[in-house]
Write a protein that holds these residues in place. Structure first.
Motif, PDB file in Angstrom:
ATOM      1  N   GLY A  59      65.943  25.608  56.706  1.00 22.32           N
ATOM      2  CA  GLY A  59      65.231  26.685  57.373  1.00 22.32           C
ATOM      3  C   GLY A  59      65.508  28.033  56.739  1.00 22.32           C
ATOM      4  O   GLY A  59      66.602  28.269  56.207  1.00 22.32           O
ATOM      5  N   ILE A  60      64.520  28.912  56.765  1.00 26.03           N
ATOM      6  CA  ILE A  60      64.706  30.314  56.383  1.00 26.03           C
ATOM      7  C   ILE A  60      64.346  31.152  57.603  1.00 26.03           C
ATOM      8  O   ILE A  60      63.233  31.047  58.121  1.00 26.03           O
ATOM      9  CB  ILE A  60      63.823  30.716  55.196  1.00 26.03           C
ATOM     10  CG1 ILE A  60      64.097  29.828  53.980  1.00 26.03           C
ATOM     11  CG2 ILE A  60      64.062  32.185  54.832  1.00 26.03           C
ATOM     12  CD1 ILE A  60      63.233  30.163  52.772  1.00 26.03           C
ATOM     13  N   VAL A  61      65.288  31.973  58.068  1.00 28.01           N
ATOM     14  CA  VAL A  61      65.046  32.780  59.255  1.00 28.01           C
ATOM     15  C   VAL A  61      65.247  34.253  58.938  1.00 28.01           C
ATOM     16  O   VAL A  61      65.912  34.629  57.977  1.00 28.01           O
ATOM     17  CB  VAL A  61      65.974  32.373  60.427  1.00 28.01           C
ATOM     18  CG1 VAL A  61      65.771  30.931  60.813  1.00 28.01           C
ATOM     19  CG2 VAL A  61      67.435  32.639  60.085  1.00 28.01           C
ATOM     20  N   GLY A  62      64.686  35.080  59.794  1.00 32.20           N
ATOM     21  CA  GLY A  62      64.799  36.523  59.660  1.00 32.20           C
ATOM     22  C   GLY A  62      63.691  37.174  60.448  1.00 32.20           C
ATOM     23  O   GLY A  62      62.687  36.542  60.786  1.00 32.20           O
ATOM     24  N   GLU A  63      63.849  38.438  60.746  1.00 35.95           N
ATOM     25  CA  GLU A  63      62.834  39.150  61.517  1.00 35.95           C
ATOM     26  C   GLU A  63      61.592  39.379  60.671  1.00 35.95           C
ATOM     27  O   GLU A  63      61.594  39.151  59.454  1.00 35.95           O
ATOM     28  CB  GLU A  63      63.407  40.491  61.994  1.00 35.95           C
ATOM     29  CG  GLU A  63      63.837  41.416  60.872  1.00 35.95           C
ATOM     30  CD  GLU A  63      64.645  42.584  61.369  1.00 35.95           C
ATOM     31  OE1 GLU A  63      64.644  42.825  62.585  1.00 35.95           O
ATOM     32  OE2 GLU A  63      65.286  43.259  60.542  1.00 35.95           O
ATOM     33  N   SER A  64      60.512  39.833  61.286  1.00 37.14           N
ATOM     34  CA  SER A  64      59.277  40.128  60.561  1.00 37.14           C
ATOM     35  C   SER A  64      59.552  41.150  59.467  1.00 37.14           C
ATOM     36  O   SER A  64      60.255  42.132  59.687  1.00 37.14           O
ATOM     37  CB  SER A  64      58.221  40.677  61.526  1.00 37.14           C
ATOM     38  OG  SER A  64      57.879  39.717  62.489  1.00 37.14           O
ATOM     39  N   GLY A  65      59.011  40.886  58.278  1.00 34.68           N
ATOM     40  CA  GLY A  65      59.223  41.784  57.162  1.00 34.68           C
ATOM     41  C   GLY A  65      60.482  41.527  56.374  1.00 34.68           C
ATOM     42  O   GLY A  65      60.804  42.276  55.449  1.00 34.68           O
ATOM     43  N   SER A  66      61.191  40.445  56.691  1.00 34.83           N
ATOM     44  CA  SER A  66      62.445  40.159  55.992  1.00 34.83           C
ATOM     45  C   SER A  66      62.238  39.501  54.635  1.00 34.83           C
ATOM     46  O   SER A  66      63.181  39.366  53.852  1.00 34.83           O
ATOM     47  CB  SER A  66      63.344  39.272  56.859  1.00 34.83           C
ATOM     48  OG  SER A  66      62.710  38.024  57.107  1.00 34.83           O
ATOM     49  N   GLY A  67      61.007  39.063  54.336  1.00 35.30           N
ATOM     50  CA  GLY A  67      60.708  38.451  53.042  1.00 35.30           C
ATOM     51  C   GLY A  67      60.577  36.945  53.059  1.00 35.30           C
ATOM     52  O   GLY A  67      60.407  36.329  52.002  1.00 35.30           O
ATOM     53  N   LYS A  68      60.630  36.339  54.255  1.00 38.12           N
ATOM     54  CA  LYS A  68      60.573  34.868  54.356  1.00 38.12           C
ATOM     55  C   LYS A  68      59.271  34.319  53.761  1.00 38.12           C
ATOM     56  O   LYS A  68      59.298  33.477  52.866  1.00 38.12           O
ATOM     57  CB  LYS A  68      60.674  34.432  55.826  1.00 38.12           C
ATOM     58  CG  LYS A  68      61.816  35.018  56.606  1.00 38.12           C
ATOM     59  CD  LYS A  68      61.874  34.469  58.021  1.00 38.12           C
ATOM     60  CE  LYS A  68      60.614  34.730  58.832  1.00 38.12           C
ATOM     61  NZ  LYS A  68      60.346  36.157  59.069  1.00 38.12           N
ATOM     62  N   SER A  69      58.162  34.776  54.299  1.00 38.89           N
ATOM     63  CA  SER A  69      56.867  34.254  53.858  1.00 38.89           C
ATOM     64  C   SER A  69      56.573  34.651  52.414  1.00 38.89           C
ATOM     65  O   SER A  69      56.007  33.859  51.646  1.00 38.89           O
ATOM     66  CB  SER A  69      55.752  34.764  54.778  1.00 38.89           C
ATOM     67  OG  SER A  69      55.881  34.222  56.073  1.00 38.89           O
TER      68      SER A  69
ATOM     69  N   PHE B  47      61.356  25.134  56.134  1.00 41.55           N
ATOM     70  CA  PHE B  47      60.774  25.602  57.394  1.00 41.55           C
ATOM     71  C   PHE B  47      61.052  27.090  57.577  1.00 41.55           C
ATOM     72  O   PHE B  47      62.202  27.518  57.636  1.00 41.55           O
ATOM     73  CB  PHE B  47      61.350  24.803  58.561  1.00 41.55           C
ATOM     74  CG  PHE B  47      60.648  25.020  59.866  1.00 41.55           C
ATOM     75  CD1 PHE B  47      59.557  24.236  60.220  1.00 41.55           C
ATOM     76  CD2 PHE B  47      61.065  26.009  60.737  1.00 41.55           C
ATOM     77  CE1 PHE B  47      58.903  24.433  61.418  1.00 41.55           C
ATOM     78  CE2 PHE B  47      60.413  26.216  61.944  1.00 41.55           C
ATOM     79  CZ  PHE B  47      59.331  25.427  62.288  1.00 41.55           C
ATOM     80  N   ILE B  48      59.993  27.881  57.682  1.00 38.08           N
ATOM     81  CA  ILE B  48      60.104  29.335  57.806  1.00 38.08           C
ATOM     82  C   ILE B  48      59.855  29.720  59.264  1.00 38.08           C
ATOM     83  O   ILE B  48      58.859  29.306  59.865  1.00 38.08           O
ATOM     84  CB  ILE B  48      59.060  30.054  56.922  1.00 38.08           C
ATOM     85  CG1 ILE B  48      59.003  29.435  55.530  1.00 38.08           C
ATOM     86  CG2 ILE B  48      59.335  31.551  56.873  1.00 38.08           C
ATOM     87  CD1 ILE B  48      60.302  29.418  54.800  1.00 38.08           C
ATOM     88  N   SER B  49      60.743  30.533  59.838  1.00 38.95           N
ATOM     89  CA  SER B  49      60.565  30.922  61.234  1.00 38.95           C
ATOM     90  C   SER B  49      61.409  32.143  61.561  1.00 38.95           C
ATOM     91  O   SER B  49      62.419  32.413  60.917  1.00 38.95           O
ATOM     92  CB  SER B  49      60.959  29.761  62.161  1.00 38.95           C
ATOM     93  OG  SER B  49      60.762  30.107  63.516  1.00 38.95           O
ATOM     94  N   HIS B  50      60.967  32.879  62.589  1.00 39.50           N
ATOM     95  CA  HIS B  50      61.808  33.938  63.148  1.00 39.50           C
ATOM     96  C   HIS B  50      62.546  33.422  64.385  1.00 39.50           C
ATOM     97  O   HIS B  50      63.391  34.115  64.938  1.00 39.50           O
ATOM     98  CB  HIS B  50      60.955  35.151  63.539  1.00 39.50           C
ATOM     99  CG  HIS B  50      60.001  34.847  64.657  1.00 39.50           C
ATOM    100  ND1 HIS B  50      58.763  34.288  64.457  1.00 39.50           N
ATOM    101  CD2 HIS B  50      60.134  35.009  65.997  1.00 39.50           C
ATOM    102  CE1 HIS B  50      58.167  34.113  65.631  1.00 39.50           C
ATOM    103  NE2 HIS B  50      58.972  34.544  66.568  1.00 39.50           N
ATOM    104  N   ASP B  51      62.215  32.183  64.798  1.00 40.03           N
ATOM    105  CA  ASP B  51      62.782  31.579  66.001  1.00 40.03           C
ATOM    106  C   ASP B  51      63.991  30.728  65.625  1.00 40.03           C
ATOM    107  O   ASP B  51      63.862  29.619  65.100  1.00 40.03           O
ATOM    108  CB  ASP B  51      61.713  30.720  66.685  1.00 40.03           C
ATOM    109  CG  ASP B  51      62.159  30.210  68.048  1.00 40.03           C
ATOM    110  OD1 ASP B  51      63.374  29.964  68.232  1.00 40.03           O
ATOM    111  OD2 ASP B  51      61.302  30.035  68.922  1.00 40.03           O
TER     112      ASP B  51
END
Length: 269
Positions: free
Chosen positions: A36-46, A208-212
């Motif tokens: 998984g890759i997590v982080g808040e919106s704008g953190s660069g995940k996507s 899996f990319i998510s902020h959750d």
């Protein structure tokens, strides 16, 4: 090792000034692993996975580093060379299927799209493979859904269609970019269970990319935490979630909506 990303950076130019969206991202994945890759919106995940998949126009941005997939550096490939990998070897599921599905085309034809591009099959063969992928994605009535249009399906069913489209060529790596964000909790749990089954039964690796964080804890064996384009922490899920080292990770965990989600089972890598 299936995937080895080293120092992946994505830099835009805004009014002559460089703007770094991803800064020296590193990740290694084995075959069949769920990360998984997590982080808040704008953190660069996507942005990270879009660069990996070749979905960023190189004329508008600088993408540097290495992303070696099964011995081939994806970042060194031409657009045509990368197209041979997209869908066949690695595939992506997006957050909102209604923006990806063609509203004027029947579902079956859309699931078959990658088959038309990458394989020489008869219409009957394409249909059979599409129906198999739709069943694998958890659609209980693939024959009926095959003939329908996107607007006739629920949000959860549309997301399963996107999973089927991503799986129809049986890729080795499935990238899921916030695939459950727009779904209610019950449907979200069903989609996660489908992804677990795909990983266990088919051996497909999942990024899996998510902020959750709860969702990532339930599905993944390892996790990468991103902040402002950089990796701030990574490791086994239990270690990162229950013994975080970084203040940013601690804040993300403290802000999660429900502790119950963090107690779910996860797919074994």
């Amino acid at each position: 090792m299936m995937l080895d990303i080293q120092d992946l950076s994505v830099v835009f130019t805004d009014r002559g000034e460089p703007l770094t969206a991803v800064d020296q991202f590193c990740l290694q994945m084995d075959r069949g692993e769920v990360v998984g890759i997590v982080g808040e919106s704008g953190s660069g995940k996507s942005m990270t996975v879009h660069a990996l998949m070749g979905l960023i126009r190189r004329s508008q941005v600088s993408v540097t580093g290495r992303a070696v997939f099964e011995g081939t550096d994806l970042l060194s490939l031409s657009r045509e060379g990368l197209r041979r990998y997209q869908g066949r070897e690695l595939s992506i599921i997006f957050q909102e299927p209604m923006t990806s599905l063609n509203p004027t085309m029947r579902i079956g034809k859309q699931v078959e799209e990658s088959l038309r591009i990458h394989e020489s099959l008869s219409p009957a063969q394409r249909r059979a493979k599409a129906l198999d992928a739709m069943a694998l994605a958890g659609l209980s009535n693939p024959e009926e859904v095959y003939r329908q249009y996107p607007h006739q399906l629920s949000g959860g069913m549309r997301q399963r269609v996107m999973i089927a489209s991503a799986l129809v060529l049986r890729p080795r790596l499935l990238i899921a970019d916030e695939p459950t964000t727009a779904l209610d909790v019950t449907i979200q749990a069903q989609i996660l269970e489908t992804l677990r089954d795909i990983n266990r039964k088919e051996g497909v690796a999942i990024l899996f990319i998510s902020h959750d964080l709860g969702v990532v804890k339930a599905l993944c064996s390892r996790v990468v935490v991103m902040k402002q384009g950089r990796v701030v922490e990574s490791g086994p899920v239990d270690e990162v979630f229950y013994h975080p080292r970084e203040d940013y990770t601690k804040l993300l965990i403290a802000s999660r909506p429900s502790r119950k989600k963090l107690r779910g089972g996860r797919a074994d890598g």
